[in-house]
Design a protein around this motif. Structure first.
Motif, PDB file in Angstrom:
ATOM      1  N   TYR A 246       2.689 -13.115   0.753  1.00  0.00           N
ATOM      2  CA  TYR A 246       2.735 -11.799   1.384  1.00  0.00           C
ATOM      3  C   TYR A 246       3.208 -11.994   2.824  1.00  0.00           C
ATOM      4  N   GLN A 254      -6.130  -5.419  -0.063  1.00  0.00           N
ATOM      5  CA  GLN A 254      -4.996  -5.942  -0.822  1.00  0.00           C
ATOM      6  C   GLN A 254      -5.186  -7.427  -1.146  1.00  0.00           C
ATOM      7  N   ASN A 338       0.500  -0.462  -1.845  1.00  0.00           N
ATOM      8  CA  ASN A 338       0.135  -1.817  -2.273  1.00  0.00           C
ATOM      9  C   ASN A 338      -1.163  -1.823  -3.070  1.00  0.00           C
ATOM     10  N   LYS A 378       6.783  -0.654  -6.950  1.00  0.00           N
ATOM     11  CA  LYS A 378       5.493  -0.494  -6.267  1.00  0.00           C
ATOM     12  C   LYS A 378       5.422   0.842  -5.544  1.00  0.00           C
TER      13      LYS A 378
END
Length: 641
Positions: A246, A254, A338, A378
């Motif tokens: 990430y 997340q 997310n 997403k």
């Protein structure tokens, strides 16, 4: 006795932001100082490089063109202000001269709002200040601009934005920047010694400073200490690969969801959030402080434990409640997307797991379930159509149809249960239960080669959908192989990109010549505005085309694609950042509409929108026009007919 003219002015202003955000007594005080101005058609209100006035303006009647000077010093209209639109905001934010011309496009009446009277309200009322900042940034061409976000430029006063305190689980997680990295051929004993010396629980395996694997103390305990791998071996023999990556800004929620989903306890932080760039840090489970109260991690645990489709449906309804709460709290859409993506993805994964368990025989070969469309990007916040496909490992010719039959049976069960949970069947049958989209790896490669070579309109449309996929379940090596093949056959294929560009222009700017919204002309959706087709898709198509031109993998989200493009093309940074902002804004707007009306939010009744909502939409649509102009020039394409 009240001034009747001032009362009429106050009544007019009360219908339009930012004045609609003020109290009645404040409005009447301002209205009493307003200067009413009449302009004939073609009359200049202010000119580029002219010293700023002591007023900003709102159109009471008529229309005003905002113009910039083109390369040949010819004026070019970049926006048209009609009834209720504010313009000439530069004096509020900057002391430089005007950067645009403002000319009456027709006979017009304009109210001039004195800065001296209005400015205190803009400073004391955060909602007023926020609206004016966004309006000015938009007229400055880039609604994402950081230069003007957060304050009104003044000698002694700043706007203090009344931002709600971020929910704990949405705060950025602490990142360890002093991590230990080793090469793949490093001896396991040497790596373990480094871990002990540095007192860390993991090492990142890198090649050219890019992460290719990760090894934790648990791996060494289970693989080396048990004797399964000799301590003299190379670290690559025990590393976990590929690495889950990430970019910085990863939130606590997340990180929790990702670790639970992949059954890991470390996440690698890289420059752009993919394994393609330099390692910047690492996040471990130990660094996460679990928040009190309601947490999306609770929903993730419930999904992973769910023993029936009925329970998954109930959890999905709770996700909508969580989504609504995040929107009301003004949480950034990137964080919301997310989190909802991970919960959706876990729901799909759990559904597949349960269906495999219900089939008497094990999977004959390795496979991968691909989520397409908005889930693949997403961006699926609401329950929309399910778009998916399945790729399975190559098998001998005599086993092919038998193997396909198994996966079609599996896909039929999965899509049926996803439909029960709330994901509608795709009207075009673009689902893994369709034999056209349940293929072996070699068949998929051949299919893509045919699509790219043929390059007809139907093939282009199919390719576009499959460029936006994300693996929800199965062997990532299959989807990686497919992705590599796609990029190989696209290399140097300018003709295909040109055809893709023509498709990206098939939905031009959604505003008509006179700035009215283009609505559906017939059918059951007559007079409704299609925000997906006319707003979201043009930006999605543009981002996909431009990121493919740069041959960038592993980024499918539209706003993230534009942000990556801003890095790759600094000369176009402003427009790409504006596109990223507009993409998020339109998706957020659609989501709010969907939650409000309990549908997918695609078709909007414009009569239900406030003037402020219409202004925000028009601001995003200006960006669509600009990115499409860039595509037309770069690919020598014309609007698709």
């Amino acid at each position: 006795m009240k001034n009747s003219v001032a009362v009429r002015i106050a009544d007019f202003l009360s219908h339009f932001p930012p004045f609609s955000l003020l109290d009645q007594d404040q409005l009447e005080l301002i209205a009493g100082e307003v200067k009413v101005m009449y302009f004939e058609q073609g009359k200049m209100i202010f000119a580029k490089d002219e010293k700023v006035h002591d007023y900003f303006y709102i159109v009471q009647k008529g229309a005003v063109d905002l113009q910039k000077m083109g390369e040949n010093e010819d004026p070019e209209t970049i926006d048209k202000c009609d009834e209720g639109d504010v313009f000439g905001l530069r004096p509020l934010f900057a002391k430089e001269n005007y950067q645009l011309n403002a000319i009456a496009d027709e006979e017009s009446v304009v109210y001039a709002i004195p800065l001296e009277i209005f400015k205190p309200y803009a400073i004391s009322n955060p909602n007023v200040g926020n609206f004016l900042m966004e309006s000015f940034a938009s007229n400055a061409r880039n609604p994402y601009s950081e230069e003007y976000r957060g304050k009104l430029i003044a000698d002694e006063e700043d706007i203090s934005l009344n931002k709600k305190e971020a929910l704990f689980e949405l705060q950025p997680i602490p990142i360890i920047k002093k991590m230990v990295t080793v090469a793949p051929n490093t001896c396991i004993q040497k790596a373990a010694t480094l871990m002990s010396k540095k007192r860390v629980g993991s090492v990142i395996v890198v090649e050219d400073k890019k992460p290719v694997g990760i090894v934790t103390d648990v791996d060494i305990r289970e693989l080396v200490a048990t004797g399964r791998v000799p301590i003299s071996g190379m670290i690559s023999e025990v590393m976990n690969s590929p690495v889950i990556c990430y970019s910085k800004g990863l939130t606590i929620a997340q990180a929790q969801l990702t670790m639970m989903k992949h059954n890991i306890n470390h996440i690698c932080i890289t420059k752009d959030g993919t394994p393609n760039t330099k390692v910047k840090g690492i996040v471990s489970e130990h660094d996460i402080i679990v928040s009190q109260g309601n947490n999306p991690a609770v929903l993730m645990k419930a999904i992973n434990r769910a023993g029936s489709t009925k329970k998954l449906k109930k959890i999905r309804n709770k996700i909508n409640i969580l989504l609504n709460g995040y929107l009301r709290s003004n949480i950034p859409l990137s964080h919301i997307s997310n989190i909802v993506f991970e919960l959706n993805d876990a729901t799909i994964k759990r559904t597949i797991q349960r269906c495999i368990e219900k089939i008497d025989q094990p999977t004959p070969v390795k496979f991968a379930w691909m989520s397409l469309g908005s889930q693949g990007r997403k961006e699926q916040l609401l329950n929309t159509d399910q778009d998916n496909a399945l790729v399975f490992e190559d098998v001998p010719e005599e086993k092919l149809e038998e193997t396909r039959a198994y996966f079609l049976k599996l896909a039929t069960k999965v899509t049926k249960r996803l439909n029960i949970i709330g994901y509608e069947f795709c009207p075009a049958e673009m689902m893994a239960r369709n034999p056209k989209y349940c293929l072996s790896l070699s068949e998929w490669k051949e299919q893509f080669s045919d699509w790219v070579t043929t390059s007809g309109n139907d093939e282009i449309l199919l390719c576009q959908i499959f460029f936006d996929f994300d693996i929800s379940y199965g062997d990532v090596r299959l989807t990686n192989s497919l992705s590599d093949h796609i990029f190989d056959i696209l290399k140097g294929n300018r003709n295909f990109l040109n055809r893709l560009a023509a498709q990206a222009l098939r939905n031009p700017s959604p505003l008509g010549f006179f700035r009215q919204f283009l609505v559906e002309q017939d059918g059951e959706k007559k007079d409704l505005f299609d925000i997906k087709k006319r707003g979201i898709m043009p930006l999605t198509d543009a981002a996909r085309l431009l990121i493919l031109e740069h041959r960038v993998k592993n980024i499918s989200n539209t706003s993230e694609r534009f942000e990556k493009l801003a890095q790759l093309e600094p000369n176009n940074k402003e427009i790409y950042q504006a596109c990223a902002y507009s993409s998020r804004a339109l998706i957020k707007f659609r989501t709010k509409q969907g939650l409000k009306h309990k549908d997918n939010g695609r078709f909007i009744n414009l009569e239900d929108l406030s003037k402020e909502d219409k202004i925000k939409l028009k601001r995003c649509f200006k960006t669509i026009k600009e990115i499409q102009e860039l595509i037309k020039v770069r690919f020598e394409a014309t609007y698709y007919l």
